[in-house]
Design an enzyme around this catalytic site. Structure first.
Site, short mmCIF file in Angstrom:
data_model
loop_
_atom_site.label_atom_id
_atom_site.label_comp_id
_atom_site.label_asym_id
_atom_site.label_seq_id
_atom_site.Cartn_x
_atom_site.Cartn_y
_atom_site.Cartn_z
N ALA A 63 0.87 -1.18 0.00
CA ALA A 63 0.00 0.00 0.00
C ALA A 63 0.90 1.23 0.00
CB ALA A 63 -0.87 -0.03 1.25
N GLY A 102 0.80 -5.11 0.77
CA GLY A 102 -0.31 -5.12 -0.19
C GLY A 102 0.10 -5.67 -1.54
N GLU A 105 -0.21 -9.29 -1.08
CA GLU A 105 -1.66 -9.53 -0.91
C GLU A 105 -2.38 -9.47 -2.26
OE1 GLU A 105 -2.00 -6.50 2.18
OE2 GLU A 105 -2.81 -8.03 3.51
N GLU A 125 4.32 -5.40 7.20
CA GLU A 125 3.50 -4.35 7.81
C GLU A 125 3.83 -4.12 9.28
OE1 GLU A 125 2.43 -6.58 5.67
OE2 GLU A 125 0.90 -5.75 4.33
C1 3H9 Z 1 0.62 -2.32 3.39
O1 3H9 Z 1 0.86 -2.82 2.34
C2 3H9 Z 1 -0.71 -2.44 4.08
C3 3H9 Z 1 -1.60 -3.48 3.48
O2 3H9 Z 1 -1.35 -4.73 4.06
C4 3H9 Z 1 -3.06 -3.25 3.79
C5 3H9 Z 1 -3.70 -2.03 3.39
C6 3H9 Z 1 -5.21 -2.05 3.62
N1 3H9 Z 1 4.63 3.42 -0.14
O3 3H9 Z 1 13.39 2.19 0.38
P1 3H9 Z 1 13.78 2.87 -0.89
C7 3H9 Z 1 9.33 4.96 -1.44
S1 3H9 Z 1 1.77 -1.37 4.21
C8 3H9 Z 1 5.06 4.64 -0.47
O4 3H9 Z 1 14.77 3.97 -0.81
P2 3H9 Z 1 14.98 0.41 -1.81
C9 3H9 Z 1 10.38 5.37 -0.44
O5 3H9 Z 1 9.84 6.25 0.53
C10 3H9 Z 1 3.17 -1.36 3.14
N2 3H9 Z 1 6.35 4.90 -0.78
O6 3H9 Z 1 14.24 1.81 -2.01
C11 3H9 Z 1 11.41 6.03 -1.33
O7 3H9 Z 1 10.95 7.34 -1.62
P3 3H9 Z 1 12.00 8.55 -1.82
C12 3H9 Z 1 3.95 -2.63 3.17
C13 3H9 Z 1 7.20 3.88 -0.74
O8 3H9 Z 1 15.22 -0.14 -3.14
C14 3H9 Z 1 11.33 5.20 -2.60
O9 3H9 Z 1 10.06 4.55 -2.58
N3 3H9 Z 1 5.14 -2.50 2.41
C15 3H9 Z 1 6.81 2.58 -0.42
O10 3H9 Z 1 16.11 0.55 -0.85
C16 3H9 Z 1 12.42 4.16 -2.71
O11 3H9 Z 1 12.42 3.39 -1.53
C17 3H9 Z 1 6.33 -2.14 2.96
O12 3H9 Z 1 6.42 -1.96 4.14
C18 3H9 Z 1 5.44 2.36 -0.11
N4 3H9 Z 1 4.96 1.15 0.19
O13 3H9 Z 1 13.92 -0.52 -1.05
C19 3H9 Z 1 7.49 -1.99 2.02
N5 3H9 Z 1 7.89 1.78 -0.47
O14 3H9 Z 1 12.84 8.13 -2.95
C20 3H9 Z 1 8.18 -0.66 2.26
C21 3H9 Z 1 8.93 2.55 -0.82
O15 3H9 Z 1 11.13 9.72 -2.06
N6 3H9 Z 1 9.28 -0.44 1.36
N7 3H9 Z 1 8.52 3.82 -1.00
O16 3H9 Z 1 12.78 8.61 -0.51
C22 3H9 Z 1 10.48 -1.02 1.46
O17 3H9 Z 1 10.70 -1.86 2.30
C23 3H9 Z 1 11.56 -0.60 0.51
O18 3H9 Z 1 11.23 0.68 0.03
C24 3H9 Z 1 11.78 -1.55 -0.70
C25 3H9 Z 1 12.76 -0.89 -1.70
C26 3H9 Z 1 12.38 -2.86 -0.16
C27 3H9 Z 1 10.49 -1.82 -1.40
#
Ligand code: 3H9
Length: 717
Positions: A63, A102, A105, A125
């Site tokens: 998400a 998500g 999911e 999450e």
């Molecule tokens: C969810 O899914 C809830 C659901 O179960 C239910 C809902 C009803 N959203 O980390 P990076 C941005 S909760 C928005 O530097 P990497 C990040 O801020 C979500 N933005 O890259 C950054 O922005 P900026 C569950 C996001 O290659 C840019 O993308 N998911 C999101 O080192 C690059 O990110 C997670 O918890 C997001 N979901 O790592 C995953 N993700 O460039 C969270 C990233 O402006 N994300 N951004 O600073 C991560 O763990 C890492 O970002 C990922 C990539 C491993 C994906």
């Protein structure tokens, strides 16, 4: 709207590509795009099936985290998932890259899942104070079984494709995932009427019914690894519902209720603050985004002690060859053998295979000759804290190491400008303060000298990311960010001891607040003798807050290293046992210094120690030593054991309300007469304006930064 979905028809198959760079979160534009594309595919008679994939390096990162806590627009995620799960044509998730939260999911709502061999899946999450609220708590246990699903959701681990296949989460692995998925869905559309839905798989749920073992194990895991956190308990309740409720939609409803409770919980805001805080910390406001980053192909380390060895492991783990120099052959041998032992330990624990150990340890070389680091792109000095010694080393490095290479110091408090001044390349000198054990602790304080160039800084931040560190920039000022705050905090803990509280009471109160380790356990671990010896050597009198610690040192109680300090330690154990024999000393020193020992409440203990952190943090911010309040939070959480679910000391202050913070500071200033509690000017100003601790002021509006010469902090390190 943010993000989109590209709709194409290829060979009778609708190919839906999520496009929301860089990692394709499910923002409003993506949700709407998915919803509309699925309707389009269903309505198009020439389409037999659907393949869903992501553009670029990610499938879907979950998400859109930035939407939590605000007004969400467009189609809801659950509407998209309904549409996907009940699509009249078979749907394959072609997982081209990372599929998290998500994102996974979404894939679990598809009939089939095929992943690229380098893809990862996970439900992280919990790291955001949330639970998988898009059906993940109900669908994952149906595929992987409740025990494995709970492990995944409580740790937030990223599971590689191969393991996901073994766990039953995906159906296949491919080298050309989109093309193969198109072929696969065509074949399925032709051969079968019924396409599997995860929601219908009940056998693993029925099997787990009536057996509490899985849930009890999960609870034990959560209380050990996620102490104080709200979301883990909610996740366990969701899985319990998945196991015990026959009707899948009823289970989903329960998940929705528990998700909402997480969403409204203050821990969610605190943990998301840290997620974005860590990412913001890597950006330096006055260093242009497009600043050139040097290629770091080889690193050098000076000093093979605990820090040097740990830092060398960080580089080797990131696949960067590293050469260690020491002046003493015995030390060097011992240092390298400690590194090897650490890797052997990982092999024994099953975290590394022997081949992986050979490969990674093979990247570590060592010698006694500075010439051997001549070809390094960065050399990090990691010897003990002595400015003259560091001057000598930097002169040698400047002489031997190739032009254009970065020279860094792992100092935890010495003046980087002074160190840079002995070289002909001050623009390439920077502080890289790792935390012990460096191969494990995530914090990296990057100390920016007066002349450190943008290119050097940008390169160090990129290296930090490669080494998987949370890198935060600090200006060159005594104690930098973390140790300066720590000093104020431990000084207050010591004052509480002097006034009447006992070490175990103070530790317990702060550990109940959420800190990993109370201040007296920490001081015993670090060694009480460091400050005492330095003061003795300099002929300085003990400051009030250090009087008890110094007296304990006079009795040879140095902490864990001597088996006794504030606590007693049994041979070979790190477990602290109360030391009632110290109470005579506490009584004596308190009386000598005019204190009548009194009962002190846990509330006062927590307030005074945490307020000392907040007040110093506000000064650090007003001097521009830290770029933003969130940077301070990232430092404190990753380097000093502050609970992530409180969002760090600055977030905690904002959450308390700055008016309340000032009220409490004034109260304790009056009780103690101690100016540590004189509210920082920045706090007062922000409270008056109804503001929050956020960005550091612009350069011209900053409070003057502490100088190394005049600082009382510097004298105490
Ligand atoms: C969810 O899914 C809830 C659901 O179960 C239910 C809902 C009803 N959203 O980390 P990076 C941005 S909760 C928005 O530097 P990497 C990040 O801020 C979500 N933005 O890259 C950054 O922005 P900026 C569950 C996001 O290659 C840019 O993308 N998911 C999101 O080192 C690059 O990110 C997670 O918890 C997001 N979901 O790592 C995953 N993700 O460039 C969270 C990233 O402006 N994300 N951004 O600073 C991560 O763990 C890492 O970002 C990922 C990539 C491993 C994906």
């Amino acid at each position: 709207m943010k993000g989109t979905v590209i709709y194409e028809v290829k060979d009778g198959v609708a190919l839906l590509t999520v496009d929301n760079p860089p990692v394709n979160p499910l923002s409003d534009g993506v949700r709407t795009g998915l919803h509309d594309s699925l309707i389009k595919a269903e309505e198009d008679d020439s389409v037999v099936g659907v393949v869903l994939t992501g553009n670029g390096r990610a499938f879907i990162a979950g998400a859109d985290i930035s939407e939590f806590g605000g007004n969400v627009e467009g189609v809801s995620l659950n509407e998209v998932f309904q549409k996907l799960e009940h699509c009249s044509k078979p749907v394959v998730a072609a997982i081209n890259g990372i599929a998290l939260g998500g994102g996974l999911e979404t894939a679990l709502c598809c009939n089939y899942r095929i992943a690229d061999k380098n893809a990862f899946v996970g439900l992280p999450e919990v790291n955001l104070g949330l639970l998988p609220g898009g059906g993940g708590t109900q669908r994952l246990p149906r595929l992987a079984g409740p025990s494995e699903a709970l492990k995944m959701m409580l740790t937030g681990t990223h599971v590689p494709a191969k393991k996901a296949l073994d766990m039953g989460i995906i159906d296949g692995i491919s080298e050309d995932v989109v093309a193969e998925s198109i072929e696969f869905v065509k074949e399925k559309a032709n051969s079968s009427e019924n396409h599997p839905k995860v929601r219908d798989l009940n056998s693993k749920m029925i099997e787990a019914r009536g057996d509490d073992k899985v849930l009890l194990e999960a609870q034990a895991m959560a209380s050990k690894g996620r102490k104080g956190q709200f979301a883990p308990g909610q996740i366990i309740k969701c899985v319990e519902a998945a196991i015990n409720i026959d009707d899948f939609d009823e289970g989903l409803k329960k998940e929705g209720e528990y998700f909402l409770e997480c969403l409204m919980h203050p821990q969610r805001e605190a943990m998301i603050h840290i997620f974005f805080g860590e990412r913001a910390a890597s950006k330096i406001s006055d260093v242009p985004k497009d600043t050139k980053v040097m290629d770091i192909k080889k690193a050098g380390i000076i000093g093979s002690g605990t820090m040097g060895g740990g830092i060398a492991m960080c580089f080797a783990n990131a696949g960067i060859p590293v050469h260690i120099i020491d002046q003493d052959e015995e030390n060097l041998k011992r240092g390298v053998s400690v590194i090897e032992k650490n890797y052997d330990f990982m092999v024994n624990k099953g975290r590394l295979s022997s081949e992986q150990k050979d490969a990674v340890f093979g990247l570590v070389s060592s010698s006694l000759d500075y010439k051997d680091v001549a070809d390094c792109d960065i050399v990090i000095e990691a010897v003990y804290e002595n400015l003259e010694l560091k001057h000598e080393i930097f002169k040698l490095l400047d002489e031997h190491v190739k032009d254009g290479a970065i020279l860094a110091s792992n100092t935890s408090g010495l003046d980087i400008d002074s160190i840079a001044s002995v070289t002909k390349r001050p623009e390439l000198v920077v502080g890289t303060h790792f935390f012990s054990p460096a191969n494990i602790m995530r914090l990296l304080e990057v100390v920016r000298g007066e002349q450190t160039s943008d290119e050097t800084l940008a390169t160090i931040m990129a290296v930090g990311k490669k080494l998987k560190k949370a890198a935060v920039v600090s200006l060159n000022a005594p104690g930098f960010i973390g140790n300066r705050m720590l000093f104020g905090y431990t000084a207050q803990a010591n004052m509480l001891l002097l006034e009447g509280a006992l070490p175990h009471q103070i530790d317990q109160a702060l550990e109940s607040f959420g800190l990993n380790m109370g201040p007296f356990r920490m001081m015993d671990l670090v060694g009480l003798d460091l400050g005492w010896r330095a003061r003795k050597l300099g002929g300085k009198e003990s400051p009030l807050h250090a009087k008890i610690g110094d007296e304990l040192c006079e009795q040879d109680r140095y902490g864990q290293k001597s088996g006794a300090g504030y606590y007693n330690y049994s041979e070979g154990s790190r477990a602290p046992n109360p030391a009632p024999e110290n109470e005579v000393t506490y009584e004596k020193i308190s009386t000598e210094n005019g204190f009548t020992r009194r009962d002190i409440s846990d509330e006062e203990i927590v307030d005074r120690c945490i307020l000392a952190l907040i007040n110093e943090g506000a000064d650090i911010l007003s001097e521009g030593v830290a770029q933003r309040a969130a940077d301070i939070d990232v430092v404190y959480i990753n380097g000093y054991g502050f609970p992530i679910w409180r969002g760090g000391p600055m977030h905690h202050a904002n959450a308390m309300g700055l008016d309340t913070v000032i009220e409490k500071l004034e109260k304790y200033r009056e009780i103690t007469g101690n100016d540590v509690y004189k509210p920082s000017e920045m706090l007062v100003k922000l409270a008056q304006e109804g503001g929050r601790l956020g960005e550091a002021p612009q350069k011209d509006d900053r409070k003057e930064k502490l100088g190394f010469e005049m600082s009382s902090v510097a004298n105490n390190f």
